[in-house]
Design an enzyme around this catalytic site. Structure first.
Site, PDB file in Angstrom:
ATOM      1  N   SER A 106       5.679 -68.950 -52.416  1.00 56.01           N
ATOM      2  CA  SER A 106       5.429 -69.487 -53.725  1.00 56.01           C
ATOM      3  C   SER A 106       6.726 -70.399 -53.680  1.00 56.01           C
ATOM      4  O   SER A 106       7.893 -70.023 -53.177  1.00 56.01           O
ATOM      5  CB  SER A 106       5.226 -68.873 -54.943  1.00 56.01           C
ATOM      6  OG  SER A 106       5.522 -69.483 -56.068  1.00 56.01           O
ATOM      7  N   TYR A 146       6.790 -61.434 -60.254  1.00 54.55           N
ATOM      8  CA  TYR A 146       6.290 -62.423 -59.340  1.00 54.55           C
ATOM      9  C   TYR A 146       7.309 -62.919 -58.714  1.00 54.55           C
ATOM     10  O   TYR A 146       7.316 -63.229 -57.432  1.00 54.55           O
ATOM     11  CB  TYR A 146       5.527 -63.792 -60.075  1.00 54.55           C
ATOM     12  CG  TYR A 146       4.797 -64.319 -59.294  1.00 54.55           C
ATOM     13  CD1 TYR A 146       3.813 -63.964 -58.859  1.00 54.55           C
ATOM     14  CD2 TYR A 146       5.289 -65.854 -59.053  1.00 54.55           C
ATOM     15  CE1 TYR A 146       2.935 -64.987 -58.280  1.00 54.55           C
ATOM     16  CE2 TYR A 146       4.725 -66.318 -58.211  1.00 54.55           C
ATOM     17  CZ  TYR A 146       3.186 -66.294 -57.766  1.00 54.55           C
ATOM     18  OH  TYR A 146       2.627 -67.284 -57.042  1.00 54.55           O
TER      19      TYR A 146
HETATM   20  P1  NAD Z   1      -6.814 -66.655 -57.356  1.00 52.36           P
HETATM   21  O1  NAD Z   1      -6.656 -65.681 -58.553  1.00 52.36           O
HETATM   22  O2  NAD Z   1      -7.752 -67.688 -57.355  1.00 52.36           O
HETATM   23  O3  NAD Z   1      -7.197 -65.602 -56.091  1.00 52.36           O
HETATM   24  C1  NAD Z   1      -6.574 -64.321 -55.863  1.00 52.36           C
HETATM   25  C2  NAD Z   1      -7.409 -63.730 -55.148  1.00 52.36           C
HETATM   26  O4  NAD Z   1      -7.076 -62.390 -54.850  1.00 52.36           O
HETATM   27  C3  NAD Z   1      -8.761 -63.307 -56.047  1.00 52.36           C
HETATM   28  O5  NAD Z   1      -9.682 -63.572 -55.165  1.00 52.36           O
HETATM   29  C4  NAD Z   1      -8.869 -61.831 -56.131  1.00 52.36           C
HETATM   30  O6  NAD Z   1      -9.897 -61.009 -56.346  1.00 52.36           O
HETATM   31  C5  NAD Z   1      -7.699 -61.375 -55.116  1.00 52.36           C
HETATM   32  N1  NAD Z   1      -7.255 -60.176 -55.271  1.00 52.36           N
HETATM   33  C6  NAD Z   1      -6.370 -59.711 -56.573  1.00 52.36           C
HETATM   34  N2  NAD Z   1      -5.910 -58.302 -56.365  1.00 52.36           N
HETATM   35  C7  NAD Z   1      -6.415 -57.957 -55.210  1.00 52.36           C
HETATM   36  C8  NAD Z   1      -6.275 -56.878 -54.427  1.00 52.36           C
HETATM   37  N3  NAD Z   1      -5.598 -55.773 -54.950  1.00 52.36           N
HETATM   38  N4  NAD Z   1      -6.729 -56.570 -53.318  1.00 52.36           N
HETATM   39  C9  NAD Z   1      -7.404 -57.915 -52.619  1.00 52.36           C
HETATM   40  N5  NAD Z   1      -7.634 -58.893 -53.221  1.00 52.36           N
HETATM   41  C10 NAD Z   1      -7.179 -59.192 -54.583  1.00 52.36           C
HETATM   42  O7  NAD Z   1      -5.290 -67.006 -57.272  1.00 52.36           O
HETATM   43  P2  NAD Z   1      -4.907 -68.200 -56.290  1.00 52.36           P
HETATM   44  O8  NAD Z   1      -3.949 -68.965 -57.109  1.00 52.36           O
HETATM   45  O9  NAD Z   1      -5.640 -68.647 -55.224  1.00 52.36           O
HETATM   46  O10 NAD Z   1      -3.685 -67.297 -55.778  1.00 52.36           O
HETATM   47  C11 NAD Z   1      -3.550 -67.095 -54.306  1.00 52.36           C
HETATM   48  C12 NAD Z   1      -2.455 -66.778 -53.765  1.00 52.36           C
HETATM   49  O11 NAD Z   1      -1.403 -67.934 -54.074  1.00 52.36           O
HETATM   50  C13 NAD Z   1      -1.397 -65.844 -54.536  1.00 52.36           C
HETATM   51  O12 NAD Z   1      -0.597 -64.864 -53.591  1.00 52.36           O
HETATM   52  C14 NAD Z   1      -0.582 -66.609 -55.304  1.00 52.36           C
HETATM   53  O13 NAD Z   1       0.597 -65.834 -55.575  1.00 52.36           O
HETATM   54  C15 NAD Z   1      -0.210 -67.915 -54.473  1.00 52.36           C
HETATM   55  N6  NAD Z   1       0.353 -68.574 -55.073  1.00 52.36           N
HETATM   56  C16 NAD Z   1      -0.440 -69.484 -56.069  1.00 52.36           C
HETATM   57  C17 NAD Z   1      -0.098 -70.699 -56.577  1.00 52.36           C
HETATM   58  C18 NAD Z   1      -0.866 -71.357 -57.672  1.00 52.36           C
HETATM   59  O14 NAD Z   1      -0.404 -72.290 -58.415  1.00 52.36           O
HETATM   60  N7  NAD Z   1      -2.200 -71.096 -57.941  1.00 52.36           N
HETATM   61  C19 NAD Z   1       1.341 -71.015 -56.327  1.00 52.36           C
HETATM   62  C20 NAD Z   1       2.067 -70.532 -55.362  1.00 52.36           C
HETATM   63  C21 NAD Z   1       1.409 -69.480 -54.886  1.00 52.36           C
END
Ligand code: NAD
Length: 259
Positions: A141, A154
């Site tokens: 991130s 985080y």
């Molecule tokens: P999201 O909530 O849409 O998806 C996250 C997924 O992870 C979900 O399908 C959930 O069921 C799964 N998950 C949660 N706990 C789990 C576990 N213990 N085992 C297996 N699966 C699990 O979120 P997103 O925004 O798509 O985030 C995905 C990644 O991107 C994360 O690592 C997040 O930190 C990172 N990220 C997101 C953003 C943002 O702005 N959305 C920015 C930077 C980084």
């Protein structure tokens, strides 16, 4: 096609960024294992990819559970013969000021982001080292480089992934395995949608101000990064030919972080 017949394991792929990466990988010819704790969502995402002509399977996996991870990864390797790409992406967000942060929630955050990366990597390199090739990718991130208030675990975990990936690039090199981190800015996914009202409440400002000032205030153009932007970077890193590009991170954030 940049990933023809490559076997890709993507965690957290039933929603948001992971789901979009699964879509892009399948379009580039990869066989995609949609690994998630949410099996209903994983089945749906895999079915959608198959309907569109891709190859996909749903794998039930809690990335914090060693047995579940080993079982899931071995199932993919048995069925498709190898593991070529790991995209360790599963993640959650919990925000509190440190003085109110419940210890259980701190541990949960570190477990999903860091234990998840460790366990899936350990399970995948067993197969990659045997075949003398592989790509490890971690979803970092902007918070792998910068800090924000309310996000102690985080930010800690996302910084930690940088160190872990660098170690893997050194350990993996002699086995033909490279390792990199993708660092997105704010992307509108369920993870972020949930934070907007939470942060508005904690900071005592409107939801609009959270978006404009807290989330996008430091970008060069006030824009959200999209899931497509992140998936494009994930395809580039997975498909890069050779071992020159390893131990790096690519930030895709509309200039929020220029690291
Ligand atoms: P999201 O909530 O849409 O998806 C996250 C997924 O992870 C979900 O399908 C959930 O069921 C799964 N998950 C949660 N706990 C789990 C576990 N213990 N085992 C297996 N699966 C699990 O979120 P997103 O925004 O798509 O985030 C995905 C990644 O991107 C994360 O690592 C997040 O930190 C990172 N990220 C997101 C953003 C943002 O702005 N959305 C920015 C930077 C980084």
């Amino acid at each position: 096609m940049k990933l023809k017949e490559k076997v890709a394991v993507i965690t957290g792929a039933s929603s948001g960024i992971g789901k979009m990466i699964a879509d892009y990988y399948a379009r580039e010819g990869a066989k995609v294992a949609i690994c998630d704790i949410n099996m209903e969502g994983a089945e749906k995402a895999a079915e959608h990819l198959r309907q569109s002509g891709g190859q996909a399977m749903a794998v039930e996996m809690d990335v914090t559970n060693e047995q579940a991870v080993n079982k899931g990864i071995d199932k993919v390797a048995e069925q498709w013969g190898s593991i070529d790409i790991l995209m360790s992406n599963a993640g959650v967000q919990i925000v509190h000021p440190i003085e109110e942060f419940p210890f259980e929630q701190w541990k949960k955050m570190l477990a999903i982001h860091l234990d998840g990366a460790f366990l899936t990597t350990k399970a995948c390199v067993k197969h990659m080292y045997k075949q003398k090739s592989g790509v490890l990718l971690y979803m970092g991130s902007v918070h792998s480089h910068l800090a924000s208030p309310l996000k102690a675990p985080y930010v800690t975990a996302k910084h930690g992934l940088m160190g872990f990936s660098r170690v893997m690039s050194k350990e993996g090199a002699k086995h033909g395995v490279r390792s990199n981190v993708i660092c997105p800015g704010f992307v509108k996914t369920p993870l972020v949608e949930k934070q907007i009202p939470e942060q508005a409440k904690t900071l005592g400002i409107s939801e609009e101000e959270v978006v404009k000032k807290v989330m996008l205030g430091d970008t060069v153009d006030g824009q959200f990064t999209t899931m497509e932007d992140v998936a494009n970077v994930a395809v580039f890193l997975a498909g890069f030919d050779g071992n020159a590009l390893t131990g790096q991170s690519i930030t895709v954030s509309h200039g929020w972080s220029m690291n």
